[in-house]
Every structure is written in structure tokens, then in C-alpha cells.
Design a protein around this motif. Structure first.
Motif, PDB file in Angstrom:
ATOM      1  N   ASP A   1     -22.476  19.355 -55.040  1.00  0.00           N
ATOM      2  CA  ASP A   1     -22.409  20.174 -55.832  1.00  0.00           C
ATOM      3  C   ASP A   1     -21.510  21.375 -55.468  1.00  0.00           C
ATOM      4  O   ASP A   1     -20.856  21.906 -56.307  1.00  0.00           O
ATOM      5  CB  ASP A   1     -23.802  20.642 -56.242  1.00  0.00           C
ATOM      6  N   GLN A   2     -21.760  21.823 -54.333  1.00  0.00           N
ATOM      7  CA  GLN A   2     -20.917  22.863 -53.843  1.00  0.00           C
ATOM      8  C   GLN A   2     -19.328  22.560 -53.988  1.00  0.00           C
ATOM      9  O   GLN A   2     -18.348  23.266 -54.027  1.00  0.00           O
ATOM     10  CB  GLN A   2     -21.298  23.345 -52.413  1.00  0.00           C
ATOM     11  N   VAL A   3     -19.071  21.445 -53.496  1.00  0.00           N
ATOM     12  CA  VAL A   3     -17.675  21.009 -53.301  1.00  0.00           C
ATOM     13  C   VAL A   3     -17.024  21.168 -54.725  1.00  0.00           C
ATOM     14  O   VAL A   3     -15.739  21.739 -55.083  1.00  0.00           O
ATOM     15  CB  VAL A   3     -17.337  19.637 -52.672  1.00  0.00           C
ATOM     16  N   ALA A   4     -17.933  20.632 -55.763  1.00  0.00           N
ATOM     17  CA  ALA A   4     -17.361  20.547 -57.088  1.00  0.00           C
ATOM     18  C   ALA A   4     -17.144  22.044 -57.429  1.00  0.00           C
ATOM     19  O   ALA A   4     -16.228  22.380 -58.667  1.00  0.00           O
ATOM     20  CB  ALA A   4     -18.261  19.785 -58.136  1.00  0.00           C
ATOM     21  N   ALA A   5     -18.045  22.892 -57.206  1.00  0.00           N
ATOM     22  CA  ALA A   5     -17.940  24.434 -57.585  1.00  0.00           C
ATOM     23  C   ALA A   5     -16.935  25.042 -57.121  1.00  0.00           C
ATOM     24  O   ALA A   5     -15.962  25.949 -57.735  1.00  0.00           O
ATOM     25  CB  ALA A   5     -19.261  25.205 -57.328  1.00  0.00           C
ATOM     26  N   VAL A   6     -16.362  24.810 -55.839  1.00  0.00           N
ATOM     27  CA  VAL A   6     -15.211  25.368 -55.290  1.00  0.00           C
ATOM     28  C   VAL A   6     -13.898  24.666 -55.965  1.00  0.00           C
ATOM     29  O   VAL A   6     -12.984  25.569 -56.244  1.00  0.00           O
ATOM     30  CB  VAL A   6     -15.068  25.060 -53.885  1.00  0.00           C
ATOM     31  N   THR A   7     -13.855  23.549 -56.277  1.00  0.00           N
ATOM     32  CA  THR A   7     -12.636  22.841 -56.856  1.00  0.00           C
ATOM     33  C   THR A   7     -12.594  23.304 -58.236  1.00  0.00           C
ATOM     34  O   THR A   7     -11.577  23.852 -58.904  1.00  0.00           O
ATOM     35  CB  THR A   7     -12.633  21.326 -56.826  1.00  0.00           C
TER      36      THR A   7
ATOM     37  N   MET B   1      -2.683  37.779 -57.457  1.00  0.00           N
ATOM     38  CA  MET B   1      -2.884  36.192 -57.168  1.00  0.00           C
ATOM     39  C   MET B   1      -4.378  36.139 -57.485  1.00  0.00           C
ATOM     40  O   MET B   1      -5.212  37.028 -57.008  1.00  0.00           O
ATOM     41  CB  MET B   1      -2.478  35.935 -55.864  1.00  0.00           C
ATOM     42  N   ASP B   2      -4.959  35.008 -57.986  1.00  0.00           N
ATOM     43  CA  ASP B   2      -6.177  34.799 -57.936  1.00  0.00           C
ATOM     44  C   ASP B   2      -6.689  34.500 -56.375  1.00  0.00           C
ATOM     45  O   ASP B   2      -6.144  33.941 -55.894  1.00  0.00           O
ATOM     46  CB  ASP B   2      -6.577  33.660 -58.711  1.00  0.00           C
ATOM     47  N   ILE B   3      -7.946  35.034 -56.119  1.00  0.00           N
ATOM     48  CA  ILE B   3      -8.390  34.931 -54.789  1.00  0.00           C
ATOM     49  C   ILE B   3      -9.694  34.319 -54.955  1.00  0.00           C
ATOM     50  O   ILE B   3     -10.680  35.105 -55.380  1.00  0.00           O
ATOM     51  CB  ILE B   3      -8.371  35.874 -53.881  1.00  0.00           C
ATOM     52  N   VAL B   4     -10.084  33.129 -54.095  1.00  0.00           N
ATOM     53  CA  VAL B   4     -11.434  32.504 -54.214  1.00  0.00           C
ATOM     54  C   VAL B   4     -11.975  32.697 -53.018  1.00  0.00           C
ATOM     55  O   VAL B   4     -11.793  32.307 -52.087  1.00  0.00           O
ATOM     56  CB  VAL B   4     -11.315  31.004 -54.575  1.00  0.00           C
ATOM     57  N   LEU B   5     -13.146  33.504 -53.249  1.00  0.00           N
ATOM     58  CA  LEU B   5     -14.067  33.901 -51.928  1.00  0.00           C
ATOM     59  C   LEU B   5     -15.179  33.132 -51.860  1.00  0.00           C
ATOM     60  O   LEU B   5     -16.084  32.922 -52.800  1.00  0.00           O
ATOM     61  CB  LEU B   5     -14.300  35.119 -52.169  1.00  0.00           C
ATOM     62  N   ILE B   6     -15.381  32.342 -50.823  1.00  0.00           N
ATOM     63  CA  ILE B   6     -16.583  31.586 -50.350  1.00  0.00           C
ATOM     64  C   ILE B   6     -17.153  32.232 -49.277  1.00  0.00           C
ATOM     65  O   ILE B   6     -16.869  31.791 -48.166  1.00  0.00           O
ATOM     66  CB  ILE B   6     -16.214  30.086 -50.433  1.00  0.00           C
ATOM     67  N   ALA B   7     -18.503  32.764 -49.502  1.00  0.00           N
ATOM     68  CA  ALA B   7     -19.227  32.867 -48.064  1.00  0.00           C
ATOM     69  C   ALA B   7     -19.969  31.902 -47.231  1.00  0.00           C
ATOM     70  O   ALA B   7     -20.116  30.749 -48.055  1.00  0.00           O
ATOM     71  CB  ALA B   7     -20.265  34.143 -48.799  1.00  0.00           C
ATOM     72  N   GLY B   8     -20.282  32.433 -46.304  1.00  0.00           N
ATOM     73  CA  GLY B   8     -20.900  31.352 -45.344  1.00  0.00           C
ATOM     74  C   GLY B   8     -22.270  31.024 -45.742  1.00  0.00           C
ATOM     75  O   GLY B   8     -22.909  31.475 -46.803  1.00  0.00           O
ATOM     76  N   MET B   9     -23.095  30.368 -44.671  1.00  0.00           N
ATOM     77  CA  MET B   9     -24.465  29.983 -45.078  1.00  0.00           C
ATOM     78  C   MET B   9     -25.306  31.296 -45.311  1.00  0.00           C
ATOM     79  O   MET B   9     -24.902  32.296 -44.728  1.00  0.00           O
ATOM     80  CB  MET B   9     -24.911  29.488 -43.650  1.00  0.00           C
ATOM     81  N   TRP B  10     -26.369  31.045 -45.986  1.00  0.00           N
ATOM     82  CA  TRP B  10     -27.256  31.950 -46.438  1.00  0.00           C
ATOM     83  C   TRP B  10     -26.823  33.434 -47.187  1.00  0.00           C
ATOM     84  O   TRP B  10     -27.666  34.010 -47.555  1.00  0.00           O
ATOM     85  CB  TRP B  10     -27.974  32.527 -45.041  1.00  0.00           C
TER      86      TRP B  10
ATOM     87  N   GLY C   1     -12.595  30.768 -46.926  1.00  0.00           N
ATOM     88  CA  GLY C   1     -13.678  30.597 -46.747  1.00  0.00           C
ATOM     89  C   GLY C   1     -14.399  31.527 -45.541  1.00  0.00           C
ATOM     90  O   GLY C   1     -13.373  31.743 -44.749  1.00  0.00           O
ATOM     91  N   HIS C   2     -15.696  31.585 -45.411  1.00  0.00           N
ATOM     92  CA  HIS C   2     -16.102  32.515 -44.299  1.00  0.00           C
ATOM     93  C   HIS C   2     -17.044  31.531 -43.619  1.00  0.00           C
ATOM     94  O   HIS C   2     -18.181  30.911 -44.180  1.00  0.00           O
ATOM     95  CB  HIS C   2     -16.890  33.649 -44.887  1.00  0.00           C
ATOM     96  N   SER C   3     -17.083  31.686 -42.219  1.00  0.00           N
ATOM     97  CA  SER C   3     -18.031  30.898 -41.312  1.00  0.00           C
ATOM     98  C   SER C   3     -17.996  29.596 -41.619  1.00  0.00           C
ATOM     99  O   SER C   3     -17.148  28.672 -41.735  1.00  0.00           O
ATOM    100  CB  SER C   3     -19.267  31.373 -41.477  1.00  0.00           C
ATOM    101  N   ALA C   4     -19.141  28.986 -42.076  1.00  0.00           N
ATOM    102  CA  ALA C   4     -19.224  27.248 -42.402  1.00  0.00           C
ATOM    103  C   ALA C   4     -18.470  26.948 -43.586  1.00  0.00           C
ATOM    104  O   ALA C   4     -17.771  25.771 -43.750  1.00  0.00           O
ATOM    105  CB  ALA C   4     -20.907  27.023 -42.635  1.00  0.00           C
TER     106      ALA C   4
END
Length: 227
Positions: free
Chosen positions: A49-55, A1-10, A69-72
Motif C-alpha cells: 500500500d505504501q509503495v502504491a501511494a508513492v508511485t 519541479m514537483d518534489i515528492v517528500l516521504i518521511a521515515g518511520m513513525w 526519501g528520509h531514513s527507512a
């Protein structure tokens, strides 16, 4: 499966560098995102812009994806479920919770000269960072990215109630599954109180298990793809 990983702040995509090979070995196709304004050098980037990148990453997946998603950035993962409820197989939330509609994305720290810089490890003393060696803390702090206020002050927008049908796994690092369940029960996480399926998994780590327990975290995420 594709797994999209989004790190938190900084953090940028390199936060997942030890998780990626472990997920690949388990047969998955992980994609770690470097978000606009958070590692790509774009100081004018916005929350939208961040929302657009994730979608866009979800749209690019071969099929329904696990969005992590991690943290924030748990808020961004949940926004993906709202924007693409049929393309998100499950949302995994590591050390964070989804924001409700109309809330500010990240209001924990006030901007300085238009950005929110990493506040230093003193802010995260205790269970958040006790498992991180001094050298690791220094390396993470050195690479930390000041995030534009146009991102942190963005307003979360949710509109499709089909997001509540998307299964959720809360990965609990510096807090326990029992604590997380209590927060949901008492209404402190209203979005998860409405979700129809929420699972809870403990991981014995601080707030950044991608650094301190990457293989164990990868196994947990791989397990999320099976149900």
C-alpha cells in the motif's frame, strides 16, 4: 519541479511542515506524503500500500519529479525510481540508503502487538539526535505513529535496471559524505554501487534535518532539481 517528500518511520506529512514553505519560496511544488498506515489511521495497511501511494504521487506529478526519501523511506524513494524510471528525475536520500531486491523493508525493531512503536530517544542518543532540543524530542515522540508490522515486514521488490540511470543525491546528516562513499565502495550499499551517478551533500545536522535545519535542507533539495 514537483518534489515528492516521504518521511521515515513513525512520521507523517507534518514532518515536512517547515520544509514545504521554503521549497515553495524557491519555486517548487512540494508534496508531502502521509503514507498508508502511517498517519491515516489505517491499521491494516501493508508495505505494498505504501509503495502504491508513492508511485501514485509520482504519476500525479506534472513532469519528472524529485523523489525524496528520509531514513527507512529511502527504500521507498528508490522503489519509485525502479517502478517509474522515466518519471523520476532524481532521488534524494536523507540519512538512509536503498534496500536491495528481496530485503525486508524495515527489520530494525521487532513488532509489539502487531506494530512497531517508536522506541524512544535512548535508541538514538548521540549524533542522531544531539541537535534536537528536549522540547522538540518530546513533540516528535508524542506524535510518533506505531507502524503496522505488515509494512515493516514487507519485502522490497526491484526489477527494472533503468533505475541505475536515475541520478541520486545522498544527503548526509549524522554521517559524512566520505563515510557514505566508503560504504558504497565496500559494497555495503549495493544498489548505489551500481548507480551511474551518485552525488553526496553534507548537512550539519542529526538524523532529522527537516526539524532542525528545514531551510538548509530545502536549499539542498532545490539544488537537486538543477542537475
Amino acid at each position: 519541479m514537483d518534489i515528492v517528500l516521504i518521511a521515515g518511520m513513525w512520521l507523517d506529512a507534518t514532518a515536512w511542515k517547515d520544509v514545504l514553505p521554503a521549497l515553495a519560496e524557491l519555486g517548487h511544488r512540494p508534496v508531502a506524503l502521509t503514507l498508508p498506515g502511517q498517519g491515516d489511521g489505517d491499521t491494516t495497511a501493508t508495505y505494498a500500500d505504501q509503495v502504491a501511494a508513492v508511485t501514485a504521487a509520482v504519476d500525479a506529478a506534472a513532469g519528472p519529479a524529485l523523489v525524496v526519501g528520509h531514513s527507512a523511506a529511502c527504500a521507498l524513494a528508490w522503489v519509485a525510481a525502479d517502478a517509474r524510471p522515466t518519471k523520476v528525475a532524481r532521488v534524494a536520500l536523507i540519512g538512509g540508503m536503498p534496500n536491495a531486491d528481496g530485503e525486508t523493508y524495515f527489520g530494525a525493531f521487532e513488532p509489539v502487538d502487531g506494530v512497531v512503536p517508536f522506541p524512544g530517544w535512548g535508541t538514538f542518543e548521540g549524533p542522531d539526535s544531539d541537535d534536537m532540543p528536549t522540547e522538540l524530542k518530546a513533540a516528535v515522540a508524542h506524535g510518533a505513529i506505531a507502524v503496522p508490522a505488515a509494512i515493516t515486514h514487507g519485502v522490497v521488490q526491484l526489477s527494472d535496471e533503468r533505475r541505475y540511470d536515475v541520478p541520486v543525491t545522498m544527503v548526509c546528516p549524522e554521517f559524512t559524505p566520505d563515510q557514505a562513499k566508503e560504504w558504497v565502495k565496500t559494497g555495503e550499499i549495493p544498489e548505489l554501487a551500481k548507480a551511474r551517478r551518485v552525488d553526496y551533500v553534507d548537512i550539519d545536522s542529526g538524523h532529522w534535518p527537516m526539524y532542525t535545519k528545514p531551510v538548509e535542507l530545502a536549499r539542498i533539495l532545490a539544488d537537486c532539481t538543477r542537475t
